[in-house]
Design a protein around this motif. Structure first.
Motif, PDB file in Angstrom:
ATOM      1  N   MET A   1     -23.881  -5.312 -37.275  1.00 38.64           N
ATOM      2  CA  MET A   1     -24.956  -5.631 -36.370  1.00 38.64           C
ATOM      3  C   MET A   1     -26.041  -6.369 -37.141  1.00 38.64           C
ATOM      4  O   MET A   1     -26.457  -5.957 -38.209  1.00 38.64           O
ATOM      5  CB  MET A   1     -25.503  -4.347 -35.761  1.00 38.64           C
ATOM      6  CG  MET A   1     -26.668  -4.578 -34.844  1.00 38.64           C
ATOM      7  SD  MET A   1     -27.056  -3.125 -33.888  1.00 38.64           S
ATOM      8  CE  MET A   1     -28.508  -2.586 -34.719  1.00 38.64           C
ATOM      9  N   LEU A   2     -26.505  -7.468 -36.592  1.00 40.55           N
ATOM     10  CA  LEU A   2     -27.560  -8.261 -37.203  1.00 40.55           C
ATOM     11  C   LEU A   2     -28.894  -7.634 -36.839  1.00 40.55           C
ATOM     12  O   LEU A   2     -29.258  -7.556 -35.675  1.00 40.55           O
ATOM     13  CB  LEU A   2     -27.474  -9.701 -36.705  1.00 40.55           C
ATOM     14  CG  LEU A   2     -28.208 -10.749 -37.500  1.00 40.55           C
ATOM     15  CD1 LEU A   2     -27.766 -10.760 -38.953  1.00 40.55           C
ATOM     16  CD2 LEU A   2     -27.989 -12.101 -36.881  1.00 40.55           C
ATOM     17  N   GLU A   3     -29.628  -7.151 -37.836  1.00 39.90           N
ATOM     18  CA  GLU A   3     -30.875  -6.428 -37.580  1.00 39.90           C
ATOM     19  C   GLU A   3     -32.089  -7.335 -37.498  1.00 39.90           C
ATOM     20  O   GLU A   3     -32.969  -7.111 -36.694  1.00 39.90           O
ATOM     21  CB  GLU A   3     -31.106  -5.375 -38.668  1.00 39.90           C
ATOM     22  CG  GLU A   3     -30.169  -4.212 -38.576  1.00 39.90           C
ATOM     23  CD  GLU A   3     -30.533  -3.105 -39.550  1.00 39.90           C
ATOM     24  OE1 GLU A   3     -31.287  -3.345 -40.513  1.00 39.90           O
ATOM     25  OE2 GLU A   3     -30.058  -1.987 -39.340  1.00 39.90           O
ATOM     26  N   GLN A   4     -32.155  -8.323 -38.349  1.00 44.13           N
ATOM     27  CA  GLN A   4     -33.306  -9.210 -38.325  1.00 44.13           C
ATOM     28  C   GLN A   4     -32.897 -10.535 -38.931  1.00 44.13           C
ATOM     29  O   GLN A   4     -31.918 -10.620 -39.663  1.00 44.13           O
ATOM     30  CB  GLN A   4     -34.490  -8.628 -39.085  1.00 44.13           C
ATOM     31  CG  GLN A   4     -34.297  -8.622 -40.600  1.00 44.13           C
ATOM     32  CD  GLN A   4     -35.470  -8.016 -41.321  1.00 44.13           C
ATOM     33  OE1 GLN A   4     -35.823  -6.895 -41.058  1.00 44.13           O
ATOM     34  NE2 GLN A   4     -36.058  -8.748 -42.246  1.00 44.13           N
ATOM     35  N   SER A   5     -33.653 -11.566 -38.594  1.00 47.86           N
ATOM     36  CA  SER A   5     -33.396 -12.858 -39.208  1.00 47.86           C
ATOM     37  C   SER A   5     -34.684 -13.661 -39.237  1.00 47.86           C
ATOM     38  O   SER A   5     -35.623 -13.379 -38.500  1.00 47.86           O
ATOM     39  CB  SER A   5     -32.301 -13.605 -38.463  1.00 47.86           C
ATOM     40  OG  SER A   5     -32.733 -13.967 -37.181  1.00 47.86           O
ATOM     41  N   GLY A  18     -23.767  -2.907 -41.817  1.00 49.51           N
ATOM     42  CA  GLY A  18     -22.345  -2.627 -41.682  1.00 49.51           C
ATOM     43  C   GLY A  18     -21.763  -2.270 -43.032  1.00 49.51           C
ATOM     44  O   GLY A  18     -22.300  -2.640 -44.081  1.00 49.51           O
ATOM     45  N   ALA A  19     -20.654  -1.555 -43.007  1.00 47.13           N
ATOM     46  CA  ALA A  19     -20.033  -1.110 -44.252  1.00 47.13           C
ATOM     47  C   ALA A  19     -19.419  -2.268 -45.028  1.00 47.13           C
ATOM     48  O   ALA A  19     -19.381  -2.248 -46.251  1.00 47.13           O
ATOM     49  CB  ALA A  19     -18.963  -0.061 -43.947  1.00 47.13           C
ATOM     50  N   PRO A  34     -21.177 -24.688 -43.711  1.00 47.45           N
ATOM     51  CA  PRO A  34     -20.633 -23.944 -44.846  1.00 47.45           C
ATOM     52  C   PRO A  34     -21.734 -23.206 -45.599  1.00 47.45           C
ATOM     53  O   PRO A  34     -22.910 -23.299 -45.262  1.00 47.45           O
ATOM     54  CB  PRO A  34     -20.029 -25.052 -45.712  1.00 47.45           C
ATOM     55  CG  PRO A  34     -20.918 -26.234 -45.434  1.00 47.45           C
ATOM     56  CD  PRO A  34     -21.337 -26.101 -43.981  1.00 47.45           C
ATOM     57  N   ASP A  35     -21.348 -22.485 -46.596  1.00 44.83           N
ATOM     58  CA  ASP A  35     -22.252 -21.884 -47.586  1.00 44.83           C
ATOM     59  C   ASP A  35     -23.023 -20.661 -47.113  1.00 44.83           C
ATOM     60  O   ASP A  35     -24.069 -20.335 -47.675  1.00 44.83           O
ATOM     61  CB  ASP A  35     -23.242 -22.928 -48.136  1.00 44.83           C
ATOM     62  CG  ASP A  35     -22.531 -24.125 -48.749  1.00 44.83           C
ATOM     63  OD1 ASP A  35     -21.458 -23.924 -49.343  1.00 44.83           O
ATOM     64  OD2 ASP A  35     -23.048 -25.249 -48.613  1.00 44.83           O
ATOM     65  N   LEU A  36     -22.541 -19.956 -46.092  1.00 43.29           N
ATOM     66  CA  LEU A  36     -23.171 -18.694 -45.711  1.00 43.29           C
ATOM     67  C   LEU A  36     -22.771 -17.654 -46.754  1.00 43.29           C
ATOM     68  O   LEU A  36     -21.587 -17.423 -46.988  1.00 43.29           O
ATOM     69  CB  LEU A  36     -22.717 -18.240 -44.323  1.00 43.29           C
ATOM     70  CG  LEU A  36     -23.240 -16.889 -43.852  1.00 43.29           C
ATOM     71  CD1 LEU A  36     -24.754 -16.928 -43.694  1.00 43.29           C
ATOM     72  CD2 LEU A  36     -22.591 -16.481 -42.554  1.00 43.29           C
ATOM     73  N   SER A  37     -23.768 -17.041 -47.393  1.00 49.77           N
ATOM     74  CA  SER A  37     -23.472 -16.037 -48.418  1.00 49.77           C
ATOM     75  C   SER A  37     -23.893 -14.657 -47.929  1.00 49.77           C
ATOM     76  O   SER A  37     -24.809 -14.515 -47.125  1.00 49.77           O
ATOM     77  CB  SER A  37     -24.195 -16.375 -49.730  1.00 49.77           C
ATOM     78  OG  SER A  37     -25.598 -16.313 -49.538  1.00 49.77           O
ATOM     79  N   ALA A  38     -23.196 -13.650 -48.423  1.00 49.95           N
ATOM     80  CA  ALA A  38     -23.501 -12.247 -48.101  1.00 49.95           C
ATOM     81  C   ALA A  38     -23.594 -11.475 -49.409  1.00 49.95           C
ATOM     82  O   ALA A  38     -22.658 -11.475 -50.207  1.00 49.95           O
ATOM     83  CB  ALA A  38     -22.420 -11.662 -47.207  1.00 49.95           C
ATOM     84  N   GLU A  39     -24.732 -10.828 -49.613  1.00 52.99           N
ATOM     85  CA  GLU A  39     -24.969 -10.070 -50.840  1.00 52.99           C
ATOM     86  C   GLU A  39     -25.257  -8.622 -50.476  1.00 52.99           C
ATOM     87  O   GLU A  39     -26.127  -8.334 -49.649  1.00 52.99           O
ATOM     88  CB  GLU A  39     -26.170 -10.671 -51.576  1.00 52.99           C
ATOM     89  CG  GLU A  39     -26.577  -9.937 -52.820  1.00 52.99           C
ATOM     90  CD  GLU A  39     -27.850 -10.526 -53.425  1.00 52.99           C
ATOM     91  OE1 GLU A  39     -28.605  -9.749 -54.045  1.00 52.99           O
ATOM     92  OE2 GLU A  39     -28.092 -11.740 -53.255  1.00 52.99           O
ATOM     93  N   GLY A  44     -26.921  -0.293 -48.615  1.00 53.23           N
ATOM     94  CA  GLY A  44     -25.636  -0.400 -47.931  1.00 53.23           C
ATOM     95  C   GLY A  44     -25.574  -1.508 -46.903  1.00 53.23           C
ATOM     96  O   GLY A  44     -24.559  -1.711 -46.256  1.00 53.23           O
ATOM     97  N   LYS A  45     -26.650  -2.254 -46.775  1.00 54.17           N
ATOM     98  CA  LYS A  45     -26.669  -3.374 -45.846  1.00 54.17           C
ATOM     99  C   LYS A  45     -26.353  -4.654 -46.619  1.00 54.17           C
ATOM    100  O   LYS A  45     -26.221  -4.646 -47.837  1.00 54.17           O
ATOM    101  CB  LYS A  45     -28.030  -3.472 -45.157  1.00 54.17           C
ATOM    102  CG  LYS A  45     -28.317  -2.254 -44.297  1.00 54.17           C
ATOM    103  CD  LYS A  45     -29.662  -2.344 -43.640  1.00 54.17           C
ATOM    104  CE  LYS A  45     -29.908  -1.089 -42.811  1.00 54.17           C
ATOM    105  NZ  LYS A  45     -31.204  -1.115 -42.147  1.00 54.17           N
ATOM    106  N   TRP A  46     -26.241  -5.742 -45.877  1.00 51.10           N
ATOM    107  CA  TRP A  46     -25.902  -7.025 -46.468  1.00 51.10           C
ATOM    108  C   TRP A  46     -27.003  -8.039 -46.191  1.00 51.10           C
ATOM    109  O   TRP A  46     -27.459  -8.166 -45.061  1.00 51.10           O
ATOM    110  CB  TRP A  46     -24.594  -7.540 -45.885  1.00 51.10           C
ATOM    111  CG  TRP A  46     -23.435  -6.665 -46.226  1.00 51.10           C
ATOM    112  CD1 TRP A  46     -23.029  -5.542 -45.555  1.00 51.10           C
ATOM    113  CD2 TRP A  46     -22.556  -6.806 -47.328  1.00 51.10           C
ATOM    114  NE1 TRP A  46     -21.947  -4.988 -46.167  1.00 51.10           N
ATOM    115  CE2 TRP A  46     -21.625  -5.739 -47.260  1.00 51.10           C
ATOM    116  CE3 TRP A  46     -22.440  -7.728 -48.358  1.00 51.10           C
ATOM    117  CZ2 TRP A  46     -20.605  -5.586 -48.182  1.00 51.10           C
ATOM    118  CZ3 TRP A  46     -21.433  -7.577 -49.282  1.00 51.10           C
ATOM    119  CH2 TRP A  46     -20.523  -6.514 -49.202  1.00 51.10           C
TER     120      TRP A  46
END
Length: 115
Positions: A1-5, A18-19, A34-39, A44-46
């Protein structure tokens, strides 16, 4: 779930709860970016981050869709340039004209049917 942006320093940033890292696609005018990164963060969130290509920014309204499995989760919009004020005024004028037309048609319908 996207919490904020938010958009900051030429990048879209979001927080995903999310896990696992999400498999998101970001598109503009039906073209994937392209180039969407997730850290992974400590809680425990991304943290999601996407550079916004400068060539996509021009006068007017630019809308970017964020999707997962072909379903649109949310969007963000970037508004630039002087013409925006005129665009909004024209759109509001159009909506007012359509509303007036609907009111007249409804009143005419009520008179004709005796409602």
């Amino acid at each position: 779930m996207l919490e904020q942006s938010r958009v900051r320093a030429g990048h879209w940033e979001g927080i995903w709860a999310g896990a696992e890292a999400p498999d998101l696609q970001v598109s503009h005018l039906e073209k994937d970016l392209p180039d969407l990164s997730a850290e992974k963060m400590e809680n425990g969130k991304w943290k999601l981050r996407l550079p916004i290509p400068p060539e996509l920014l021009s006068d007017g309204v630019q809308t970017f869709l964020i999707r997962m499995d072909e379903e649109t989760l949310t969007h963000f919009t970037i508004v630039t340039g002087v013409p925006l004020e005129d665009d909004l005024r024209a759109e509001i004028d159009l909506l007012r004209a359509e509303l007036d037309m609907l009111k007249r048609a409804f009143r005419r319908h009520c008179v004709e049917t005796g409602a």
